[in-house]
Design an enzyme around this catalytic site. Structure first.
Site, PDB file in Angstrom:
ATOM      1  N   LYS A   1       0.850  -1.026  -0.193  1.00 60.03           N
ATOM      2  CA  LYS A   1      -0.008   0.103   0.127  1.00 60.03           C
ATOM      3  C   LYS A   1       1.144   1.264  -0.080  1.00 60.03           C
ATOM      4  O   LYS A   1       1.900   1.172   0.471  1.00 60.03           O
ATOM      5  CB  LYS A   1      -0.685   0.061   1.112  1.00 60.03           C
TER       6      LYS A   1
HETATM    7  P1  NAD Z   1     -13.583   7.144  -2.403  1.00 54.36           P
HETATM    8  O1  NAD Z   1     -12.801   8.249  -1.752  1.00 54.36           O
HETATM    9  O2  NAD Z   1     -14.138   7.127  -3.881  1.00 54.36           O
HETATM   10  O3  NAD Z   1     -15.219   7.377  -1.481  1.00 54.36           O
HETATM   11  C1  NAD Z   1     -15.310   7.306  -0.029  1.00 54.36           C
HETATM   12  C2  NAD Z   1     -16.680   7.522   0.229  1.00 54.36           C
HETATM   13  O4  NAD Z   1     -17.013   7.610   1.689  1.00 54.36           O
HETATM   14  C3  NAD Z   1     -17.067   9.032  -0.127  1.00 54.36           C
HETATM   15  O5  NAD Z   1     -18.232   9.075  -0.606  1.00 54.36           O
HETATM   16  C4  NAD Z   1     -16.875   9.797   1.047  1.00 54.36           C
HETATM   17  O6  NAD Z   1     -17.651  10.916   1.339  1.00 54.36           O
HETATM   18  C5  NAD Z   1     -17.379   8.686   2.152  1.00 54.36           C
HETATM   19  N1  NAD Z   1     -16.669   8.829   3.494  1.00 54.36           N
HETATM   20  C6  NAD Z   1     -15.485   9.320   4.028  1.00 54.36           C
HETATM   21  N2  NAD Z   1     -15.402   9.354   5.157  1.00 54.36           N
HETATM   22  C7  NAD Z   1     -16.586   9.055   5.686  1.00 54.36           C
HETATM   23  C8  NAD Z   1     -17.060   9.049   7.003  1.00 54.36           C
HETATM   24  N3  NAD Z   1     -16.310   9.388   8.029  1.00 54.36           N
HETATM   25  N4  NAD Z   1     -18.552   8.725   7.362  1.00 54.36           N
HETATM   26  C9  NAD Z   1     -19.215   8.478   5.984  1.00 54.36           C
HETATM   27  N5  NAD Z   1     -18.579   8.468   4.924  1.00 54.36           N
HETATM   28  C10 NAD Z   1     -17.375   8.983   4.702  1.00 54.36           C
HETATM   29  O7  NAD Z   1     -13.125   5.750  -1.759  1.00 54.36           O
HETATM   30  P2  NAD Z   1     -13.227   4.425  -2.292  1.00 54.36           P
HETATM   31  O8  NAD Z   1     -12.120   3.915  -3.246  1.00 54.36           O
HETATM   32  O9  NAD Z   1     -14.563   4.334  -2.656  1.00 54.36           O
HETATM   33  O10 NAD Z   1     -12.886   3.556  -0.989  1.00 54.36           O
HETATM   34  C11 NAD Z   1     -13.850   3.335  -0.157  1.00 54.36           C
HETATM   35  C12 NAD Z   1     -13.236   2.047   0.808  1.00 54.36           C
HETATM   36  O11 NAD Z   1     -13.052   0.902   0.045  1.00 54.36           O
HETATM   37  C13 NAD Z   1     -11.997   2.379   1.474  1.00 54.36           C
HETATM   38  O12 NAD Z   1     -11.768   1.598   2.592  1.00 54.36           O
HETATM   39  C14 NAD Z   1     -10.773   1.708   0.372  1.00 54.36           C
HETATM   40  O13 NAD Z   1      -9.633   1.243   1.127  1.00 54.36           O
HETATM   41  C15 NAD Z   1     -11.679   0.518   0.053  1.00 54.36           C
HETATM   42  N6  NAD Z   1     -11.445   0.036  -1.177  1.00 54.36           N
HETATM   43  C16 NAD Z   1     -11.432   0.480  -2.273  1.00 54.36           C
HETATM   44  C17 NAD Z   1     -11.273  -0.072  -3.486  1.00 54.36           C
HETATM   45  C18 NAD Z   1     -11.320   0.673  -4.873  1.00 54.36           C
HETATM   46  O14 NAD Z   1     -11.288  -0.174  -5.996  1.00 54.36           O
HETATM   47  N7  NAD Z   1     -11.460   1.834  -4.818  1.00 54.36           N
HETATM   48  C19 NAD Z   1     -11.027  -1.621  -3.327  1.00 54.36           C
HETATM   49  C20 NAD Z   1     -10.876  -2.313  -2.369  1.00 54.36           C
HETATM   50  C21 NAD Z   1     -11.008  -1.567  -1.105  1.00 54.36           C
END
Ligand code: NAD
Length: 400
Positions: free
Chosen positions: A97
């Protein structure tokens, strides 16, 4: 501290001491102060990290996070999850990461590109040799991955690129596609329920959460609650999902969207069949776990449930499909993109989705089997499966 309770795991499967020693701490970590002159009177500085947690199974794979508060500990925690996720999905990648401690919302597109280029220059050896392969995570997107590619011109040095720049059609939606597939498997095989008879609540409306909402809505499920960092919306009869997407597209978030407003805490306590936390870490804690009313949890985010909350949910008989299975669709698609970049093969969206669904179905069946056979939680069952694969890999590599 490791995410994995090795003492608990050893009750269910044999983990040699040498394997535990290798799996409980990172192989290598890089910390640097990313500094960039943004304007004559503005020097940007951001603590930045790359963690190679374990590379026995292949290159350290894991997203690049950009967030104001991100720390080395958080990056290490996320890198460790990738080790177990890739092993569980039987993908030949290790776990890594990287992170830049900066709020991307405070940067213009031009400034963000400059920051990403500086990040590439600092770790160009690792990226160029393919020992760490980034992808989008919180705060980064396809365009950022295109910038990384543009600096090195090595198609397989990064995944999650736009399809026109060597990316994979369907990679953008793959994590959400996978989470929603796991929800459907759970409804079908454990609850014996069709999606049209089910209610779901989704926390987070970013790259993962918004796609989970869309896939589940398309499958006929009633999405009764959604939220982002600005708060949530609730409708017991099912939200108007196309209208929500339209609103978020026009306004950049759900802030001010019409409808019955709820807080993130209320969303987490929704009375639904499945709760999908898809925002960020540590959302379900010892404080609010007693309030959870969902029948099941499917972890779209990494680490949304704290260890203390997990104990409470187990006591309350609320099974949680852990992140290492539920959100593995992203890394499965990344593997397809990486392999395609090496071979030049052409893949279409439906092939991406079917690879994600097939791999996740296998891991899901394995989880159900192990949970039944060894009388343990879904989380422990997934860790057993990954641990057995990792121990076998370490033996294959003659590392233990
Ligand atoms: P992103 O930045 O696109 O979206 C995050 C979302 O969560 C946004 O809508 C934001 O407003 C919301 N958010 C942030 N903090 C918050 C809080 N305290 N309370 C409520 N909502 C909140 O991120 P993403 O890529 O969608 O990733 C989200 C999660 O999924 C992370 O934990 C990331 O590690 C995990 N993840 C992402 C991927 C990927 O392909 N993008 C793959 C595996 C895991």
């Amino acid at each position: 501290m490791s995410n994995i309770d090795f003492e608990l795991l050893r009750r269910y499967t044999e983990i040699p001491l040498a394997a535990e020693q290798l799996l409980c701490k990172p192989e290598r970590e890089i910390s640097f102060n990313l500094s960039l002159k943004l304007a004559p009177d503005r020097l940007l500085q951001a603590d930045s990290y790359v963690v190679f947690f374990n590379t026995a199974r292949g290159p350290a794979k894991g997203g690049l996070r950009m967030a104001r508060e991100v720390s080395l500990e958080e990056t290490r925690d996320l890198a460790e999850r990738m080790v177990w996720k890739t092993a569980l999905a039987r993908i030949p990648f290790g776990g890594g990461k990287s992170a830049i401690a900066i709020d991307p919302a405070k940067l213009s597109r031009f400034q963000k590109t400059a920051v990403i280029k500086e990040y590439v220059h600092t770790i160009s050896l690792e990226l160029g040799h393919g020992t760490y392969v980034p992808a989008p995570d919180m705060g980064t997107d396809e365009t950022d991955m295109a910038v990384i590619f543009g600096e090195l011109h090595i198609p397989e040095c990064v995944t999650g690129k736009p399809p026109r720049v060597g990316g994979l059609p369907g990679r953008r939606e793959a994590t959400g596609c996978g989470v929603s597939h796991v929800v459907r498997l759970l409804l079908q095989e454990v609850q014996n329920k069709a999606p049209v008879d089910a209610t779901v609540a989704v926390q987070g409306f970013g790259k993962v959460g918004s796609q989970v909402v869309l896939f589940l809505h398309q499958a006929g499920a009633h999405v009764v609650a959604v939220s982002d960092v600005t708060g949530g919306l609730y409708d017991p009869n099912g939200l108007d999902v196309p209208a929500l997407f339209d609103y978020a597209r026009r306004n950049g978030s759900l802030e001010g969207a019409p409808g019955r407003r709820i807080s993130n805490q209320e969303l987490l306590a929704s009375d639904v069949d499945v709760l999908c936390p898809c925002a960020c870490e540590n959302q379900i804690t010892e404080d609010n776990a007693p309030e959870v009313r969902a029948k099941f949890i499917v972890e779209g985010a990494n680490g949304p449930t704290t260890a203390g909350a997990d104990v409470i949910l187990n006591q309350r008989n609320i099974p949680a499909v852990p992140d290492i299975l539920a959100n593995a669709g992203g890394v499965i698609a990344s593997y397809v993109e990486w392999r395609k970049a090496k071979s030049g093969a052409i893949t279409d969206k439906s092939e991406t989705f079917s690879t994600v669904r097939n791999r996740l179905s296998i891991a899901f069946e394995d989880m159900l089997r192990l949970a039944e056979q060894r009388n343990c939680s879904f989380r422990t069952a997934c860790q057993i499966s990954a641990a057995e694969e990792l121990v076998a890999t370490l033996r294959d590599r003659e590392w233990i």
